[in-house]
Design an enzyme around this catalytic site. Structure first.
Site, short mmCIF file in Angstrom:
data_model
loop_
_atom_site.label_atom_id
_atom_site.label_comp_id
_atom_site.label_asym_id
_atom_site.label_seq_id
_atom_site.Cartn_x
_atom_site.Cartn_y
_atom_site.Cartn_z
N LEU A 244 1.01 -1.13 0.12
CA LEU A 244 0.19 0.12 0.00
C LEU A 244 0.69 1.12 -0.02
O LEU A 244 2.09 1.30 0.56
CB LEU A 244 -0.92 -0.04 1.26
N ASP A 245 0.42 2.36 -0.81
CA ASP A 245 1.25 3.66 -0.56
C ASP A 245 1.44 3.94 0.91
O ASP A 245 0.81 3.77 1.65
CB ASP A 245 0.41 4.76 -1.13
N ARG A 246 2.56 4.76 1.20
CA ARG A 246 2.95 5.09 2.51
C ARG A 246 1.66 5.61 3.32
O ARG A 246 1.53 5.47 4.41
CB ARG A 246 3.95 6.03 2.40
#
Length: 271
Positions: free
Chosen positions: A108-110
Site C-alpha cells: 500500500l502507498d505510505r
C-alpha cells in the site's frame, strides 16, 4: 535501542522509512537530538549509507509505542495486518520478519491505511501472489473525493501508464499503457466532498488516486495527484484513502480462508 544492518546504498531517511516505522515517525527529532548512530558514530544529518553499515536508533519508550500496524489475523501460513497511514509497507514487512519467516506479497502507498496480507511459508507466498495476479483477490477501499460525483454508482475504464523517472502514473482514454477498471459507489455526500466505496477490478500503481484525479474528483489530501489548494484549505497532508476490505478465492492450500473477509478498523468522514 534497535540495530539494523544496511543491505544496499541509500539515504538514512529512506532506510529508516523501510525498516523501522517508529523511527520514521520521529526521524527529524532523532536527527536533531543525535539519537541515531551509524557505525557507532552519532549523526544529525540524513547521510548516505552503504551496504554493511550498522545503524542504531535510540528511541524513548513513548516513541517506541507508537502503532505502525495491528495484526487482524494470523495462522501458520499468513499474517493479515491493518497498516497505519504514514507507514511504508516495507517497514511493516521488516517488523514482521523480526517475528518470524515472512514473505512480501503486495504493498500500500505510505499514506494509505488499511489491510495488507503477508505469507509465512513459500507455498503460501505462491498462492497469495497467484491470487492477486489472477484477480482472485477482492480489494475494497474507502476514499474521500473532492466534490460530488456525477453518478451515484459507476464502473470507470481508462488506461494507465507509468513514468518511471518521475515515479508517477498518468491516466488517459487513449489505449496507452495498461487498462484499468475502477468501480465506485457514493456512500455519503457532504458540502465539499463525497465518501466513496471503491472496488478495484484491476490493481495498478496509484490506480485509485490517479483515476479519481482524472475524473476531476481527486482524493482529498492527495499531494501528488490531488487539488493542492483544497488540501491546504482543509489542512490535509495525507490522502484520505483506506484499504478497507480484502478477501480471496483460493484454489489450493489456503482455501480454508475462502469466504473470510479481512476488514480494516479505519474509517473516514466527509468534509
Amino acid at each position: 535501542m534497535k540495530k539494523f544492518t544496511v543491505n544496499e546504498e541509500g539515504s538514512l531517511k529512506n532506510f529508516t522509512d523501510n525498516v523501522y516505522a517508529q523511527a520514521s515517525f520521529c526521524f527529524r527529532t532523532l536527527l536533531k537530538e543525535r539519537e541515531i548512530r551509524v557505525n557507532g558514530i552519532k549523526t544529525g544529518e540524513n547521510i548516505l549509507l552503504k551496504a554493511g553499515d550498522e545503524v542504531q536508533y535510540f528511541l524513548t519508550p513513548q516513541q517506541e509505542k507508537k502503532t505502525a500496524f495491528t495484526v487482524l489475523y494470523e495462522d501458520e501460513n499468513v499474517t493479515v495486518v491493518d497498516k497505519e497511514s504514514g507507514v511504508n509497507s516495507e517497514a511493516v514487512f521488516s517488523a514482521l520478519c523480526e517475528r518470524g519467516e515472512t514473505y512480501f506479497i503486495h504493498r500500500l502507498d505510505r499514506n494509505t491505511a488499511g489491510v495488507m496480507a503477508f505469507a509465512k511459508t513459500p507455498p503460501a507466498e505462491t498462492e497469495l501472489k497467484d491470487a492477486f495476479r489472477d484477480r482472485r483477490a477482492e480489494k475494497t477501499y474507502l476514499a474521500v473525493a473532492v466534490g460530488k460525483m456525477p453518478k451515484k454508482h459507476a464502473v470507470e475504464e481508462a488506461y494507465l501508464y507509468k513514468d518511471e523517472a518521475r515515479s508517477q502514473v498518468f491516466v488517459s482514454r487513449e489505449p496507452r499503457g495498461e487498462k484499468i477498471v475502477t468501480e465506485y459507489e457514493v456512500i455519503e455526500e457532504g458540502a465539499r466532498t463525497s465518501l466513496l466505496k471503491i472496488t478495484l477490478h484491476t490493481g495498478k500503481t496509484h490506480q485509485i488516486r490517479a483515476h479519481l484525479a482524472f475524473l476531476k474528483h481527486p482524493v482529498a489530501g492527495d499531494e501528488k495527484y490531488g487539488d493542492g489548494a483544497f488540501n491546504r484549505k482543509i489542512h490535509a497532508t495525507r490522502q484520505l484513502l483506506v484499504a478497507k476490505r480484502l478477501s480471496f478465492r483460493f484454489t489450493g492450500g489456503l482455501s480454508y480462508l475462502n469466504g473470510r473477509a479481512f476488514v480494516s478498523e479505519k474509517s473516514l468522514k466527509i468534509i
